[in-house]
Design a protein around this motif. Structure first.
Motif, PDB file in Angstrom:
ATOM      1  N   LYS A  16       1.044  -1.281  -0.159  1.00 54.12           N
ATOM      2  CA  LYS A  16      -0.051   0.068   0.031  1.00 54.12           C
ATOM      3  C   LYS A  16       0.738   1.238  -0.138  1.00 54.12           C
ATOM      4  CE  LYS A  16      -4.028  -2.293   2.239  1.00 54.12           C
ATOM      5  NZ  LYS A  16      -4.697  -2.082   3.282  1.00 54.12           N
ATOM      6  N   LEU A  17       1.997   1.208   0.671  1.00 46.56           N
ATOM      7  CA  LEU A  17       2.659   2.248   0.797  1.00 46.56           C
ATOM      8  C   LEU A  17       3.409   2.703  -0.853  1.00 46.56           C
ATOM      9  CD1 LEU A  17       4.366   4.522   2.228  1.00 46.56           C
ATOM     10  CD2 LEU A  17       6.252   2.773   2.531  1.00 46.56           C
ATOM     11  N   VAL A  31       8.721  19.228   6.435  1.00 44.86           N
ATOM     12  CA  VAL A  31       8.148  18.026   7.108  1.00 44.86           C
ATOM     13  C   VAL A  31       8.445  16.985   6.331  1.00 44.86           C
ATOM     14  CG1 VAL A  31       5.908  16.918   7.791  1.00 44.86           C
ATOM     15  CG2 VAL A  31       6.259  19.486   8.161  1.00 44.86           C
ATOM     16  N   HIS A  32       9.167  16.041   6.886  1.00 44.53           N
ATOM     17  CA  HIS A  32       9.712  14.754   6.311  1.00 44.53           C
ATOM     18  C   HIS A  32       8.720  13.437   6.686  1.00 44.53           C
ATOM     19  CE1 HIS A  32      13.333  16.789   5.248  1.00 44.53           C
ATOM     20  NE2 HIS A  32      13.394  17.327   6.744  1.00 44.53           N
ATOM     21  N   ASP A  33       8.803  12.529   5.659  1.00 40.49           N
ATOM     22  CA  ASP A  33       8.274  11.078   5.959  1.00 40.49           C
ATOM     23  C   ASP A  33       6.741  11.205   6.023  1.00 40.49           C
ATOM     24  OD1 ASP A  33      10.719   9.842   6.250  1.00 40.49           O
ATOM     25  OD2 ASP A  33      10.696  10.209   8.359  1.00 40.49           O
ATOM     26  N   ILE A  34       6.149  12.229   5.268  1.00 41.82           N
ATOM     27  CA  ILE A  34       4.833  12.187   4.957  1.00 41.82           C
ATOM     28  C   ILE A  34       4.640  10.887   3.991  1.00 41.82           C
ATOM     29  CG2 ILE A  34       2.841  13.034   3.768  1.00 41.82           C
ATOM     30  CD1 ILE A  34       4.223  15.997   4.636  1.00 41.82           C
ATOM     31  N   LYS A  35       3.782   9.938   4.121  1.00 43.44           N
ATOM     32  CA  LYS A  35       3.678   8.745   3.360  1.00 43.44           C
ATOM     33  C   LYS A  35       2.319   8.905   2.210  1.00 43.44           C
ATOM     34  CE  LYS A  35       5.216   6.356   7.055  1.00 43.44           C
ATOM     35  NZ  LYS A  35       5.160   7.525   7.956  1.00 43.44           N
ATOM     36  N   VAL A  36       2.528   8.472   0.795  1.00 41.97           N
ATOM     37  CA  VAL A  36       1.524   8.348   0.072  1.00 41.97           C
ATOM     38  C   VAL A  36       1.031   6.968   0.162  1.00 41.97           C
ATOM     39  CG1 VAL A  36       0.715   8.309  -2.403  1.00 41.97           C
ATOM     40  CG2 VAL A  36       2.440  10.039  -1.353  1.00 41.97           C
ATOM     41  N   LYS A  41     -10.433   3.705  -1.632  1.00 36.93           N
ATOM     42  CA  LYS A  41     -10.727   4.806  -2.433  1.00 36.93           C
ATOM     43  C   LYS A  41      -9.813   5.738  -3.201  1.00 36.93           C
ATOM     44  CE  LYS A  41     -14.583   5.392   0.614  1.00 36.93           C
ATOM     45  NZ  LYS A  41     -15.469   6.521   1.662  1.00 36.93           N
ATOM     46  N   GLY A  42      -8.501   4.990  -3.168  1.00 40.22           N
ATOM     47  CA  GLY A  42      -7.656   5.989  -4.024  1.00 40.22           C
ATOM     48  C   GLY A  42      -6.597   6.298  -2.970  1.00 40.22           C
ATOM     49  N   LEU A  43      -5.620   7.238  -3.688  1.00 40.81           N
ATOM     50  CA  LEU A  43      -4.382   7.694  -2.791  1.00 40.81           C
ATOM     51  C   LEU A  43      -4.739   8.638  -1.778  1.00 40.81           C
ATOM     52  CD1 LEU A  43      -1.615   8.041  -5.674  1.00 40.81           C
ATOM     53  CD2 LEU A  43      -1.912   5.900  -4.206  1.00 40.81           C
ATOM     54  N   PHE A  44      -3.897   8.465  -0.745  1.00 40.89           N
ATOM     55  CA  PHE A  44      -4.075   9.503   0.321  1.00 40.89           C
ATOM     56  C   PHE A  44      -2.525   9.854   0.908  1.00 40.89           C
ATOM     57  CE2 PHE A  44      -5.113   5.702   2.423  1.00 40.89           C
ATOM     58  CZ  PHE A  44      -4.459   5.773   3.834  1.00 40.89           C
ATOM     59  N   ILE A  76       0.909  17.222  -2.815  1.00 35.82           N
ATOM     60  CA  ILE A  76       1.822  16.020  -2.782  1.00 35.82           C
ATOM     61  C   ILE A  76       1.196  15.000  -3.934  1.00 35.82           C
ATOM     62  CG2 ILE A  76       2.336  13.931  -1.351  1.00 35.82           C
ATOM     63  CD1 ILE A  76       2.350  15.862   1.021  1.00 35.82           C
ATOM     64  N   LEU A  77       0.175  14.780  -3.909  1.00 35.23           N
ATOM     65  CA  LEU A  77      -0.343  13.809  -4.897  1.00 35.23           C
ATOM     66  C   LEU A  77      -0.110  14.311  -6.480  1.00 35.23           C
ATOM     67  CD1 LEU A  77      -3.693  12.693  -3.546  1.00 35.23           C
ATOM     68  CD2 LEU A  77      -1.390  11.693  -3.494  1.00 35.23           C
ATOM     69  N   HIS A  78      -0.081  15.496  -6.606  1.00 29.81           N
ATOM     70  CA  HIS A  78       0.043  16.145  -8.194  1.00 29.81           C
ATOM     71  C   HIS A  78       1.591  16.015  -8.246  1.00 29.81           C
ATOM     72  CE1 HIS A  78       0.059  19.003 -11.643  1.00 29.81           C
ATOM     73  NE2 HIS A  78       1.287  19.478 -10.977  1.00 29.81           N
ATOM     74  N   LYS A  79       2.488  16.336  -7.383  1.00 26.67           N
ATOM     75  CA  LYS A  79       3.838  16.026  -7.483  1.00 26.67           C
ATOM     76  C   LYS A  79       4.103  14.310  -7.790  1.00 26.67           C
ATOM     77  CE  LYS A  79       8.276  17.356  -7.631  1.00 26.67           C
ATOM     78  NZ  LYS A  79       8.722  18.144  -8.695  1.00 26.67           N
TER      79      LYS A  79
END
Length: 88
Positions: A16-17, A31-36, A41-44, A76-79
Motif C-alpha cells: 500500500k505504501l 516536514v519529512h516522512d509524509i507517506k503516500v 478509495k484511491g491515494l491519500f 503532494i499527489l500532483h507531484k
C-alpha cells in the motif's frame, strides 16, 4: 502558508505504501516522512507519526484543519503523479 518544495521518493515494492515525501513550507520549515498510501478509495497521505509506549501511533506533525490537509494532499499527489509520468 505556501509549499515551496516537494520531494518524492517512490517505493517500488508491492504493498500500500507508494512513496515517502518531504515538504518545505516557504523555504523555512520542512516536514519529512509524509507517506503516500493506496487505500480502497484511491491515494491519500499519512502524516509522520511515531509509536508510543502504549503501542499507539500518533502524528508528530499534522494540519489543524481539513482545508489545509486538502491543500497539502493535492500538492503532494500532483507531484507524485508528475514523478510517475516522468518515469514512463
Amino acid at each position: 502558508m505556501k509549499i515551496t518544495d516537494v520531494r518524492v521518493r517512490k517505493i517500488d515494492k508491492p504493498g500500500k505504501l507508494k512513496a515517502v515525501v518531504s515538504v518545505t513550507f516557504e523555504e523555512l520549515f520542512a516536514v519529512h516522512d509524509i507517506k503516500v498510501i493506496e487505500g480502497k478509495k484511491g491515494l491519500f497521505i499519512a502524516m509522520p507519526s511515531c509509536k508510543y509506549r502504549d503501542g499507539e501511533y500518533r502524528d508528530i506533525a499534522h494540519p489543524l484543519n481539513t482545508e489545509f490537509r486538502k491543500y497539502i494532499q493535492n500538492i503532494i499527489l500532483h507531484k507524485y503523479f508528475e514523478v510517475s509520468d516522468e518515469e514512463k
